[in-house]
Design a protein around this motif. Structure first.
Motif, PDB file in Angstrom:
ATOM      1  N   VAL A 110      -9.807 -14.315 -15.101  1.00  0.00           N
ATOM      2  CA  VAL A 110      -8.797 -15.441 -14.687  1.00  0.00           C
ATOM      3  C   VAL A 110      -9.118 -16.800 -15.229  1.00  0.00           C
ATOM      4  N   LEU A 111     -10.389 -17.166 -15.150  1.00  0.00           N
ATOM      5  CA  LEU A 111     -10.688 -18.573 -15.378  1.00  0.00           C
ATOM      6  C   LEU A 111     -10.650 -18.548 -16.858  1.00  0.00           C
ATOM      7  N   ALA A 112     -10.851 -17.539 -17.525  1.00  0.00           N
ATOM      8  CA  ALA A 112     -10.823 -17.479 -19.223  1.00  0.00           C
ATOM      9  C   ALA A 112      -9.321 -17.687 -19.691  1.00  0.00           C
ATOM     10  N   THR A 113      -8.487 -16.978 -18.950  1.00  0.00           N
ATOM     11  CA  THR A 113      -6.814 -17.237 -19.266  1.00  0.00           C
ATOM     12  C   THR A 113      -6.659 -18.754 -19.007  1.00  0.00           C
ATOM     13  N   THR A 114      -6.970 -19.340 -17.855  1.00  0.00           N
ATOM     14  CA  THR A 114      -6.480 -20.570 -17.568  1.00  0.00           C
ATOM     15  C   THR A 114      -7.070 -21.692 -18.589  1.00  0.00           C
ATOM     16  N   ALA A 115      -8.392 -21.376 -18.893  1.00  0.00           N
ATOM     17  CA  ALA A 115      -9.046 -22.168 -19.844  1.00  0.00           C
ATOM     18  C   ALA A 115      -8.515 -22.099 -21.303  1.00  0.00           C
ATOM     19  N   GLU A 116      -8.031 -21.015 -21.847  1.00  0.00           N
ATOM     20  CA  GLU A 116      -7.420 -20.799 -23.063  1.00  0.00           C
ATOM     21  C   GLU A 116      -6.060 -21.575 -22.951  1.00  0.00           C
ATOM     22  N   ARG A 117      -5.202 -21.529 -22.016  1.00  0.00           N
ATOM     23  CA  ARG A 117      -4.113 -22.383 -22.072  1.00  0.00           C
ATOM     24  C   ARG A 117      -4.275 -23.818 -22.037  1.00  0.00           C
ATOM     25  N   ALA A 118      -5.087 -24.278 -21.254  1.00  0.00           N
ATOM     26  CA  ALA A 118      -5.379 -25.581 -20.827  1.00  0.00           C
ATOM     27  C   ALA A 118      -6.290 -26.383 -21.994  1.00  0.00           C
ATOM     28  N   GLY A 119      -7.234 -25.532 -22.481  1.00  0.00           N
ATOM     29  CA  GLY A 119      -8.285 -25.958 -23.412  1.00  0.00           C
ATOM     30  C   GLY A 119      -9.641 -25.959 -22.674  1.00  0.00           C
ATOM     31  N   LEU A 120     -10.448 -25.658 -22.872  1.00  0.00           N
ATOM     32  CA  LEU A 120     -11.930 -25.790 -22.607  1.00  0.00           C
ATOM     33  C   LEU A 120     -12.425 -27.011 -21.881  1.00  0.00           C
TER      34      LEU A 120
END
Length: 457
Positions: free
Chosen positions: A40-50
């Motif tokens: 879940v966190l990886a999906t959110t990070a890829e969308r918004a940028g790390l």
């Protein structure tokens, strides 16, 4: 103590197995949860940028998160405790060397389970503090349950042991009481179950056998005293007469030579009768106790030896033998004594011109021995008691004997698993019939003859 120890060992083994299973289950659940949260966190990070992804504030407990940027720096939520430094392996995941990594790390205070997942140009990490409290609580509960089970098992085991051994205690007390009082008439109460009941029944059977043995000994002593009374009285009177006449010096005048010879002959006959009675009593009292070993033998040899002894003891007895070879398993001396008693008994009744006929043959699986005489026979009223100890028919009172001969025959035949019966013979006299189980003859053995040839024996 055995029950308590068994329960303690069982609880310890169960605790070890259950702890391992619980630890594996908790670890597997925690790892699955870390993977799910990381995705879940990886999906959110890829969308918004790390660098720009919004990290939720640390709730004070539970999961911890961290973002690894491409340059190797990290981002963590505000107020979150510091995680251990990024490991070399986790750094390679952030550089794209591998997709993910599950690892365990220890800090100064806590241990962590950290899952690293590749996300964009870097990686995200989700961690949880390794919590052993469930296993510790489980162990404490198992310990308390184990202690309670040990105490309960010890109490139950003690109760069961005392209850189960109570019949043994009473049996021991009864055995001690019998040993001290010599009272064989009190049976031990039949209680308990299984092996204990069988043990009590066996001891009661033993006491019954001892009672029968004591009763038989008492009857034998009473019968022996009764039978010894008459010959001893007669012997004492004759001896006292001789002593009294000798003291007066009138022995020669009061007793002529003929009377004195007859008196001395009577004394010799009475002593002989007492000797025979004593030997028969000894043989009868010994019962089946004998040092003689059992062997496979030809009953014809025993019959011939007994007939020879009968002729030597009473030359007037004529014995006609008609025997065939029949093998039996038995004690030679006891069987010869039984056959000798049968021949002696028949010789008392058979007229001088009529021989005692002795026949031996095989009949089915039995060896059959028949001894008959040409006397008056046995009255029907006396037949049931012919083999009783000391029993003598009215017609036999004047004849020599103690009434033990046929009783000894009966005992020997019973000891060899046979049967003794009485009937009327074809000549009108008594027919005494003995049946013994036949045995297979021994295998022939080879021996060398004087000329060196081999003969089969």
């Amino acid at each position: 103590m055995i029950a308590a120890t068994a329960i303690a060992v069982s609880v310890f083994v169960a605790f070890q197995v259950a702890s391992e299973l619980l630890g594996w289950e908790l670890e597997d659940t925690a790892e699955n949860q870390l993977r799910a949260d990381s995705r879940v966190l990886a999906t959110t990070a890829e969308r918004a940028g790390l660098a720009r992804v919004q990290l939720p504030p640390y709730p004070g407990s539970g999961r911890l998160v961290r973002v690894i940027l491409p340059d190797g720096s990290t981002r963590t939520p505000a107020g979150q405790p510091a995680l251990p430094p990024v490991s070399e392996h986790a750094g390679r995941v952030a550089q794209g060397a591998s997709a993910d990594l599950m690892e365990s790390k220890d800090s100064d205070e806590d241990g962590y389970r950290i899952y690293t997942l590749r996300a964009g140009d870097g990686a995200v990490q989700v961690a949880r503090v390794v919590d052993d409290s469930p296993i510790n609580r489980f162990g404490l509960g198992m310990l308390l349950i184990g202690l309670l089970c040990m105490v309960g098992g010890a109490l139950v085991g003690r109760t069961v042991a005392r209850t189960g051994l109570a019949p043994i205690d009473r049996l021991t007390a009864a055995a001690v009481r019998v040993a001290h009082t010599r009272d064989l008439d009190a049976d031990i109460p039949d209680e308990g179950g299984g092996e204990i009941r069988r043990l009590i029944q066996s001891i009661n059977d033993m006491l019954a056998a001892l009672r029968d043995s004591r009763r038989a000994q008492r009857l034998l002593a009473e019968d022996a005293a009764h039978e010894l009374k008459t010959p001893l009285t007669s012997l004492r009177l004759n001896v006292e007469l001789l002593i009294r006449l000798d003291r007066r010096g009138t022995l020669d005048s009061a007793l002529p030579a003929e009377s004195r010879t007859r008196l001395l002959n009577d004394l010799g006959a009475q002593v002989g009768e007492l000797s025979t009675l004593a030997a028969e009593l000894t043989d009868l009292a010994r019962g089946d106790v004998s040092d003689e070993s059992t062997e496979v033998l030809d009953l014809a040899d025993v019959v011939v030896a007994a007939a020879t002894r009968a002729r030597s003891r009473v030359p007037d007895i004529e014995v006609a033998l008609d025997v065939t070879s029949v093998w039996v398993s038995g004690r030679p001396a006891a069987l010869e004594r039984a056959v000798l008693n049968l021949i002696d008994n028949a010789g008392k009744w058979s007229p001088a011109d009529q021989p005692v006929q002795v026949r031996l043959r095989a009949e089915g699986a039995s060896a059959v021995l028949e001894v008959d005489d040409a006397g008056p026979g046995i009255d029907a009223a006396d037949v049931p008691r012919v083999f009783d100890r000391f029993y003598r028919a009215d017609s036999a009172r004047a004849l020599p004997g103690s009434g033990l001969g046929l009783s000894i025959v009966q005992r020997v035949v019973d000891a060899h698993g046979g049967r003794a019966t009485v009937a009327r013979s074809a000549r009108g006299g008594a027919l005494l019939r003995v049946g013994l189980p036949a045995a297979a003859p021994p295998a022939p053995t080879a021996r060398l003859t004087a000329g060196g040839d081999t003969a089969v024996r």
